[in-house]
Structures are given as structure tokens and as C-alpha cells.
Design a protein around this motif. Structure first.
Motif, PDB file in Angstrom:
ATOM      1  N   SER A  26       0.862  -0.894  -0.029  1.00 19.73           N
ATOM      2  CA  SER A  26       0.291  -0.274   0.150  1.00 19.73           C
ATOM      3  C   SER A  26       1.107   1.237  -0.156  1.00 19.73           C
ATOM      4  CB  SER A  26      -1.142   0.298   1.276  1.00 19.73           C
ATOM      5  OG  SER A  26      -0.223  -0.384   2.723  1.00 19.73           O
ATOM      6  N   SER A  27       2.106   0.629   0.030  1.00 19.65           N
ATOM      7  CA  SER A  27       2.989   2.251   0.075  1.00 19.65           C
ATOM      8  C   SER A  27       3.492   2.280  -1.123  1.00 19.65           C
ATOM      9  CB  SER A  27       4.446   2.107   1.292  1.00 19.65           C
ATOM     10  OG  SER A  27       3.584   1.533   2.848  1.00 19.65           O
ATOM     11  N   VAL A  28       4.311   3.665  -1.145  1.00 22.16           N
ATOM     12  CA  VAL A  28       4.314   4.236  -2.448  1.00 22.16           C
ATOM     13  C   VAL A  28       6.653   3.825  -2.636  1.00 22.16           C
ATOM     14  CG1 VAL A  28       5.084   6.148  -4.431  1.00 22.16           C
ATOM     15  CG2 VAL A  28       2.729   5.243  -3.716  1.00 22.16           C
ATOM     16  N   PHE A  29       6.813   3.685  -3.284  1.00 22.64           N
ATOM     17  CA  PHE A  29       8.639   3.402  -3.019  1.00 22.64           C
ATOM     18  C   PHE A  29       8.831   4.517  -4.329  1.00 22.64           C
ATOM     19  CE2 PHE A  29       7.903   0.030  -0.450  1.00 22.64           C
ATOM     20  CZ  PHE A  29       6.895  -1.380  -0.273  1.00 22.64           C
ATOM     21  N   SER A  30      10.194   4.651  -3.827  1.00 19.39           N
ATOM     22  CA  SER A  30      11.290   5.205  -4.777  1.00 19.39           C
ATOM     23  C   SER A  30      11.345   4.060  -5.778  1.00 19.39           C
ATOM     24  CB  SER A  30      12.623   5.518  -3.896  1.00 19.39           C
ATOM     25  OG  SER A  30      12.182   6.830  -2.805  1.00 19.39           O
ATOM     26  N   SER A  31      11.866   3.471  -5.671  1.00 17.15           N
ATOM     27  CA  SER A  31      12.301   1.799  -6.294  1.00 17.15           C
ATOM     28  C   SER A  31      12.128   0.865  -5.907  1.00 17.15           C
ATOM     29  CB  SER A  31      14.123   2.484  -7.198  1.00 17.15           C
ATOM     30  OG  SER A  31      14.224   2.264  -5.636  1.00 17.15           O
ATOM     31  N   LEU A  32      12.349   0.012  -6.917  1.00 14.16           N
ATOM     32  CA  LEU A  32      11.957  -1.635  -5.823  1.00 14.16           C
ATOM     33  C   LEU A  32      13.117  -2.378  -6.467  1.00 14.16           C
ATOM     34  CD1 LEU A  32       8.660  -2.939  -5.655  1.00 14.16           C
ATOM     35  CD2 LEU A  32      10.418  -4.287  -6.794  1.00 14.16           C
ATOM     36  N   GLN A  33      13.873  -3.907  -5.187  1.00 12.29           N
ATOM     37  CA  GLN A  33      14.769  -4.339  -6.242  1.00 12.29           C
ATOM     38  C   GLN A  33      13.667  -5.816  -6.283  1.00 12.29           C
ATOM     39  OE1 GLN A  33      17.923  -3.470  -3.786  1.00 12.29           O
ATOM     40  NE2 GLN A  33      18.728  -2.250  -5.326  1.00 12.29           N
ATOM     41  N   TRP A  34      14.396  -6.719  -7.353  1.00  8.01           N
ATOM     42  CA  TRP A  34      14.440  -8.796  -6.734  1.00  8.01           C
ATOM     43  C   TRP A  34      15.913  -9.078  -6.719  1.00  8.01           C
ATOM     44  CZ3 TRP A  34       9.938 -10.526  -6.813  1.00  8.01           C
ATOM     45  CH2 TRP A  34       8.372 -10.420  -7.106  1.00  8.01           C
ATOM     46  N   THR A  62      11.281 -11.311 -16.614  1.00  7.53           N
ATOM     47  CA  THR A  62      10.648 -10.480 -17.232  1.00  7.53           C
ATOM     48  C   THR A  62      10.760  -9.565 -15.775  1.00  7.53           C
ATOM     49  OG1 THR A  62      10.170 -10.921 -19.099  1.00  7.53           O
ATOM     50  CG2 THR A  62       9.020  -8.621 -18.100  1.00  7.53           C
ATOM     51  N   PHE A  63      10.447  -8.543 -15.959  1.00  3.61           N
ATOM     52  CA  PHE A  63      10.581  -7.385 -14.506  1.00  3.61           C
ATOM     53  C   PHE A  63       9.848  -6.207 -14.564  1.00  3.61           C
ATOM     54  CE2 PHE A  63      13.070 -10.201 -11.582  1.00  3.61           C
ATOM     55  CZ  PHE A  63      14.684 -10.121 -12.774  1.00  3.61           C
ATOM     56  N   GLN A  64       8.125  -5.867 -13.622  1.00  3.11           N
ATOM     57  CA  GLN A  64       7.574  -4.933 -14.057  1.00  3.11           C
ATOM     58  C   GLN A  64       7.252  -3.918 -13.051  1.00  3.11           C
ATOM     59  OE1 GLN A  64       4.195  -5.625 -16.743  1.00  3.11           O
ATOM     60  NE2 GLN A  64       3.694  -3.714 -17.058  1.00  3.11           N
ATOM     61  N   PHE A  65       7.320  -2.827 -13.228  1.00  2.96           N
ATOM     62  CA  PHE A  65       6.888  -2.644 -12.013  1.00  2.96           C
ATOM     63  C   PHE A  65       5.999  -1.663 -12.228  1.00  2.96           C
ATOM     64  CE2 PHE A  65       7.999  -0.161  -7.971  1.00  2.96           C
ATOM     65  CZ  PHE A  65       8.647   0.118  -7.802  1.00  2.96           C
ATOM     66  N   GLY A  66       5.116  -1.437 -11.535  1.00  2.00           N
ATOM     67  CA  GLY A  66       3.495  -0.620 -10.844  1.00  2.00           C
ATOM     68  C   GLY A  66       3.617   0.356 -11.569  1.00  2.00           C
ATOM     69  N   ASP A  67       2.418   1.271 -11.880  1.00  2.00           N
ATOM     70  CA  ASP A  67       2.797   2.369 -12.530  1.00  2.00           C
ATOM     71  C   ASP A  67       2.653   3.789 -11.372  1.00  2.00           C
ATOM     72  OD1 ASP A  67       0.327   2.157 -15.618  1.00  2.00           O
ATOM     73  OD2 ASP A  67       2.475   2.071 -15.400  1.00  2.00           O
ATOM     74  N   ALA A  68       1.620   2.943 -10.164  1.00  2.00           N
ATOM     75  CA  ALA A  68       1.862   3.226  -9.060  1.00  2.00           C
ATOM     76  C   ALA A  68       3.186   4.068  -7.969  1.00  2.00           C
ATOM     77  CB  ALA A  68       0.544   3.504  -7.766  1.00  2.00           C
ATOM     78  N   ARG A  69       3.999   2.777  -8.475  1.00  2.00           N
ATOM     79  CA  ARG A  69       5.064   2.471  -8.168  1.00  2.00           C
ATOM     80  C   ARG A  69       5.208   1.721  -6.755  1.00  2.00           C
ATOM     81  NH1 ARG A  69       7.063   7.555  -8.502  1.00  2.00           N
ATOM     82  NH2 ARG A  69       7.798   7.607  -6.625  1.00  2.00           N
ATOM     83  N   LYS A  70       3.831   0.867  -6.777  1.00  2.00           N
ATOM     84  CA  LYS A  70       3.532   0.521  -4.840  1.00  2.00           C
ATOM     85  C   LYS A  70       3.772  -0.978  -5.344  1.00  2.00           C
ATOM     86  CE  LYS A  70      -0.539   3.253  -3.661  1.00  2.00           C
ATOM     87  NZ  LYS A  70      -1.746   3.411  -2.976  1.00  2.00           N
ATOM     88  N   ASP A  71       3.533  -1.635  -7.009  1.00  2.00           N
ATOM     89  CA  ASP A  71       3.377  -3.033  -6.964  1.00  2.00           C
ATOM     90  C   ASP A  71       4.777  -3.146  -7.885  1.00  2.00           C
ATOM     91  OD1 ASP A  71       1.248  -1.649  -7.857  1.00  2.00           O
ATOM     92  OD2 ASP A  71       1.696  -3.201  -9.363  1.00  2.00           O
TER      93      ASP A  71
END
Lengths: 112, 118
Positions: A26-34, A62-71
Motif C-alpha cells: 500500500s506504500s509508494v516506493f522510490s524504487s524496487l529490487q528483486w 521479466t520484471f515490471q514496476f507498477g504505474d503507481a510504484r506500489k507493486d
């Protein structure tokens, strides 16, 4: 409290099948890692996604970051036994200090 | 260029003893993070340190746990009077100093220390 939920928690598939792992918050992230972690070892970084909607490919991953940067999602094509491991997503906050929040993990087993 | 080093790799302690876990960051890295991982779970952030300074310890239990990263030598995670619930894998990660407020730096993880409390 920031929380990253991963699904599924466990996944057992046959070699050659495709799969998708999800990471939601539910949080917005600056970036996300796997990351991928093998038994007895520390996590190893696979990819970092920074921009909402970003898609990155790493061979069969294939990695995808959600438009809202929450998922985010991780898709593996034609899984191989070598893909077996624990997959962790980690959201990064950069307000003030850097803070990494790790997801609950997806344990993948690919059967030959 | 050696990676992040942690020692010992395995540590067994009896209830009430002290555990000291060491982490030597990669060369040139001045930031250290400690995480705890329980079996079948993800990593839980504990503390973030720079040389001689604790930046964020919001994930550290209030009692019995402490961490330091001195000017010289490795970072130390210290657990006093261990209990069975402290049994876990403890991972250290290091990164370079950031050059801008909006830049993140990749963390590199060590192999972990597996603590078993009998």
C-alpha cells in the motif's frame, strides 16, 4: 508500517512452465529490487526498477514496476531447475535515509 | 575485490550467553545494514550504520541488541543474554556512500551468520 506482500508464498512447477510472482504494497516506493537467495547464502540482486511502469528483461526473467510504484511482478519463462530458490522483492524509501523493506518471499522449486 | 564477509558462519550459544556477529563490508563501502531472517521468511531490517554513527535502528529490539561500526574494524552486532527466539540467520549488507539524496546504492549481502540458541 510498511509491508510488502508476495504471492504465491510457495510454488512448485515442472521444468519448461512459465510463472509469475507478485509483490504488493500500500506504500509508494522510490524504487524496487528483486533478489534471489539460495540455501545457505545471502540474497543476490537481480534487478532494480525505478520508474513507474518500467519493464526490464534479464534473459528469461521479466520484471515490471507498477504505474503507481506500489507493486511489481517477476515473470519467468520456461523455468529451469537452476531457477529454484527464494525470490525476494525489496522496496526502497529514500526520504531522509535509505530504508529497504523486504517482502515475505516466494519459494520456487522447479522440477526436472 | 573481496565481497562482504561475515563471521562466524555458524554460531551456537546457550541461553543467557552473549553472541557477537561480525561484518566486514566491501572495500570502499561505508554503509552497513543488518537484517534478520527466520526460516521460511523474508529479511527483517534491524539497523543501518555508517562509520561511527547509527543512522536508523528502528528495527532493533529495544533490549539486549546493539550494533556498532567503528572507524577501524568490522561492524559488530551484539546480542546479550540470548534466548531461543534469537535463533535465526543474520545478514549484513554494505553499500557505497550516496552522492545525492535521490540516489540509492546497491546493497551487497554477506553469506550470513546462522545463530542457534540451545
Amino acid at each position: 508500517t510498511q509491508l510488502l506482500e508476495q504471492s504465491p508464498q510457495f510454488l512448485s512447477i515442472q521444468e519448461g512452465e512459465n510463472l509469475t510472482v507478485y509483490c504488493n504494497s500500500s506504500s509508494v516506493f522510490s524504487s524496487l529490487q528483486w533478489y534471489r537467495q539460495e540455501p545457505g547464502e545471502g540474497p543476490v540482486l537481480l534487478v532494480t526498477v525505478v520508474t513507474g511502469g518500467e519493464v526490464k528483461k534479464l534473459k528469461r526473467l521479466t520484471f515490471q514496476f507498477g504505474d503507481a510504484r506500489k507493486d511489481s511482478s517477476l515473470h519467468i519463462t520456461a523455468a529451469q531447475p537452476g531457477d529454484t530458490g527464494l525470490y525476494l522483492c525489496a522496496g526502497i524509501f529514500t526520504s531522509g535515509t535509505y530504508k529497504y523493506i523486504f517482502g515475505t518471499g516466494t519459494r520456487l522449486k522447479v522440477l526436472a | 575485490n573481496a565481497g562482504v564477509m561475515q563471521n562466524p558462519r555458524h554460531l551456537v550459544r546457550r541461553r543467557g550467553q552473549e553472541a557477537r556477529l561480525r561484518c566486514s563490508p566491501m572495500k570502499g563501502h561505508s554503509h552497513v545494514y543488518w537484517y534478520r531472517q527466520l526460516p521460511e521468511e523474508g529479511l527483517k531490517f534491524m539497523v543501518y550504520l555508517q562509520k561511527e554513527n547509527i543512522i536508523d535502528e528502528s528495527g532493533m529490539p529495544k533490549e539486549r541488541f546493539s550494533a556498532e561500526f567503528p572507524k577501524e574494524g568490522p561492524s559488530i552486532l551484539r546480542i546479550q543474554q540470548v534466548v531461543r527466539g534469537d535463533s535465526a540467520a543474520y545478514f549484513c549488507a554494505s553499500s557505497r556512500k550516496s552522492t545525492s539524496p535521490t540516489e540509492y546504492n546497491e546493497q551487497f549481502f554477506g553469506p550470513g551468520t546462522r545463530l542457534t540458541v540451545l
